[in-house]
Design an enzyme around this catalytic site. Sequence first.
Site, PDB file in Angstrom:
ATOM      1  N   ASP A 473      20.560  26.220 -17.578  1.00  0.00           N
ATOM      2  CA  ASP A 473      21.923  25.816 -17.920  1.00  0.00           C
ATOM      3  C   ASP A 473      21.909  24.877 -19.127  1.00  0.00           C
ATOM      4  O   ASP A 473      20.875  24.290 -19.468  1.00  0.00           O
ATOM      5  CB  ASP A 473      22.527  25.104 -16.690  1.00  0.00           C
ATOM      6  CG  ASP A 473      24.041  25.139 -16.661  1.00  0.00           C
ATOM      7  OD1 ASP A 473      24.664  25.477 -17.675  1.00  0.00           O
ATOM      8  OD2 ASP A 473      24.601  24.793 -15.590  1.00  0.00           O
ATOM      9  N   ASP A 543      32.346  30.060 -15.958  1.00  0.00           N
ATOM     10  CA  ASP A 543      32.563  29.216 -14.781  1.00  0.00           C
ATOM     11  C   ASP A 543      33.864  29.584 -14.093  1.00  0.00           C
ATOM     12  O   ASP A 543      34.138  29.109 -12.985  1.00  0.00           O
ATOM     13  CB  ASP A 543      32.600  27.737 -15.183  1.00  0.00           C
ATOM     14  CG  ASP A 543      31.210  27.152 -15.305  1.00  0.00           C
ATOM     15  OD1 ASP A 543      30.245  27.817 -14.896  1.00  0.00           O
ATOM     16  OD2 ASP A 543      31.082  26.027 -15.814  1.00  0.00           O
TER      17      ASP A 543
HETATM   18  C1  DGJ Z   1      27.595  24.853 -15.083  1.00  0.00           C
HETATM   19  C2  DGJ Z   1      27.316  26.223 -14.557  1.00  0.00           C
HETATM   20  O1  DGJ Z   1      28.011  27.181 -15.297  1.00  0.00           O
HETATM   21  C3  DGJ Z   1      27.665  26.266 -13.077  1.00  0.00           C
HETATM   22  O2  DGJ Z   1      27.496  27.552 -12.573  1.00  0.00           O
HETATM   23  C4  DGJ Z   1      26.799  25.275 -12.361  1.00  0.00           C
HETATM   24  O3  DGJ Z   1      25.471  25.665 -12.453  1.00  0.00           O
HETATM   25  C5  DGJ Z   1      26.992  23.887 -12.945  1.00  0.00           C
HETATM   26  N1  DGJ Z   1      26.801  23.881 -14.352  1.00  0.00           N
HETATM   27  C6  DGJ Z   1      26.037  22.904 -12.312  1.00  0.00           C
HETATM   28  O4  DGJ Z   1      26.062  21.670 -12.894  1.00  0.00           O
END
Ligand code: DGJ
Length: 729
Positions: A473, A543
């Site tokens: 991420d 997200d």
């Molecule tokens: C952003 C990601 O897109 C989410 O799926 C998740 O992993 C969060 N970060 C966790 O902090």
Amino acid sequence: MRRLAPALLLITISIAAASAQTIHYSDARKLWLITTPHSSYAMGIGPQGELQNLYWGGPLWRIEDLPAAREQKDISSFDPHQMLENEEYPGWGGPRYYEPALKITRADGDRDLVLHYVSHHIDGDTLEIDLKDIRDDIRVTLHYRVHPDTGIIERWSTIRNATQQPITIVSAQSATWHVPHGDGYRLSYLSGRWAAETQLNREEIHEGMKVLESRLGESGHNLNPWFAIDPGDADEAHGRVWFGALAWSGNWRITVEQTPYRQVRITGGYNTFDFSYPLAPGESLETPAFYGGFADHGFGQASRLLHDLERAHIAPHGASARLRPVLYNSWEATTFHITEAGQVALAEKAARIGVELFVMDDGWFGARNDDHAGLGDWTPNPQKFPHGLAPLIAKVNALGMDFGLWVEPEMANPDSNLYRAHPDWVMNFPGRPRSELRNQLILNLARDDVKQYIFTFLDKLATDNNIRYFKWDMNRVFAEPGWPEAPLAEQQTLWVKYVRNYYDILRRLRDKHPDLEIESCSGGGGRVDLGVLPYVDEFWTSDNTEAFDRLRIQEGFSQAYAARFMSAWVTDVPNTNHRSTPLAYRFLVAMQGALGIGANLNKWSSDDFALATKMVALSKRIRATVQDGDLYRLLSPRTNDVTANEYVAKDGKQSVVFAFRHAQQYNTPAPAILLRGLDPHALYRIESPDNQLLGGATQLSGAYLMSRGLDFQLEDDYDATIAVLTRVD
Ligand code: DGJ
């Protein structure tokens, strides 16, 4: 440009196949013809030695048809001939004022650069053309790798300073593409923002320049490095489309320019924003790959060609890549409130419905109880995992699932042991603020010590634990991209070296752990591009997991990227924008990608489990068709109250149709859904697992399905359905 008659097309294909030669060169006429069953591309050397683009479009088979490159006449002292010619890779020099492919500054301030042909080399499906400045030993190699199965050409350049003086590059582009001269072209591109990525836009191209770019340090949520251009009349199934995608996960730029002379030029490569790249004598710089292709059957075919290229030639393992497993991810269920027992409870439930890969998300390490602390301290939190990760992984494995782990390697919270030990590791301008976003700072991955630290901890995690999958991420954009330890002239190379080191870590990890899979995530779809695709198996799409919003996000994503790379979760409702859709609807949306479940399974009813178990089993039955088949976008969520997509297996044996009703108007039936990509003479057995198919027929011909179509009972808001077609031979 005339379209080839079908008979001629057949001859073209058979000649191309018979000669099995993709790249032809005529020494007498100083021109190249690259030809594949889908497209052709031609260049020639002009009288002064400049390289000109002569053609890009449908397949040609006769090099003699092409006119040799020639020098145009100046129209006036304001319209010199240099501006009228389609130069293949123009340096900024002489009277050239369109977007240059290369712009440099010499140590003495001389900025003039005129590139002429020197030599070339053909090796199978690759062509290299060497250019040189008319005076100095500043050299450019243009690389062309042709992919005959899709007609897509991969272009990049290597810029070499073979002089005795340093030079500084201020613009280094991978390629300039030209579509045939004309007016009325349309540009398609993908734009968006966090939680609303990859929205498809279409707009007319007029004189002037449109800039698609990222200045954020990553490819970004706002614009995606993909474009398509059509003459204004293409649709999903018809018409000519020129398309391209730039393979870079950092600051990128694609300009689409129409000149006063009806030239339409597309130039792409490193973003010129804050770009300054010195080359000492003997040094060189390579630009990212810029893929370009041509489709004669609309935007649908353009996407299918790109999908084929990605699966066969860009992504890890190529054609032998395994189908994407059904995944469970704990993030939306637990956020940071992770415990070993809580993860085990979720894993047990996930296994019951057929999940194959269990991924523990953020919150497992350091002092990570919320987003204020812990990033940088990549050891399991001792309260949450007193015996490390091993017991949880063993349990997940015993349940028959692989284990995956979330990491965000490039970041540090100021409240972390890492930052306390190495405050100099984050990018910064000394004495200036360090802007925190989500309470975190970015490590300067351009530094080799930072690169080594990141590789070492990831390698240790993968070596010490049975980890099949990392979700990598990146939850913020760049700010204050300073590199005070580097020599002044090299500090801005951070933009490029950061990304190269990121790729290098991924490559080394995969080499050392051949079964390891990686997901590219950046707060959703902030790092979705072909530059990182050689090292990752999936992209986290957004997200925003709300299923109706996802239809548009997925439509845009699918323009450029194949379904197997599109991670898509079923989550709880009401979600992101307070909308509630039925569980079946959410599953059918997510089954059009790499299916994941991100719901809080502790809250599911027994009916939810029963439906989910059926849906997961169904997704396993059709996933090869969805992930590796041909996508036909039948009805768009942008323009219809019903969205429909069809996937056809490469061998034609199975097809799957998904349809979704949005807001229905009273008593308005859903439109008939006309399929594509079937054999009109074949019979297909139709299954409607949820019995929403009207008409009762169990077998229909391809001709009927494509001309009359299927009627689905989609009566309520957020009704959704699926039909599975099996070819009956
Ligand atoms: C952003 C990601 O897109 C989410 O799926 C998740 O992993 C969060 N970060 C966790 O902090």
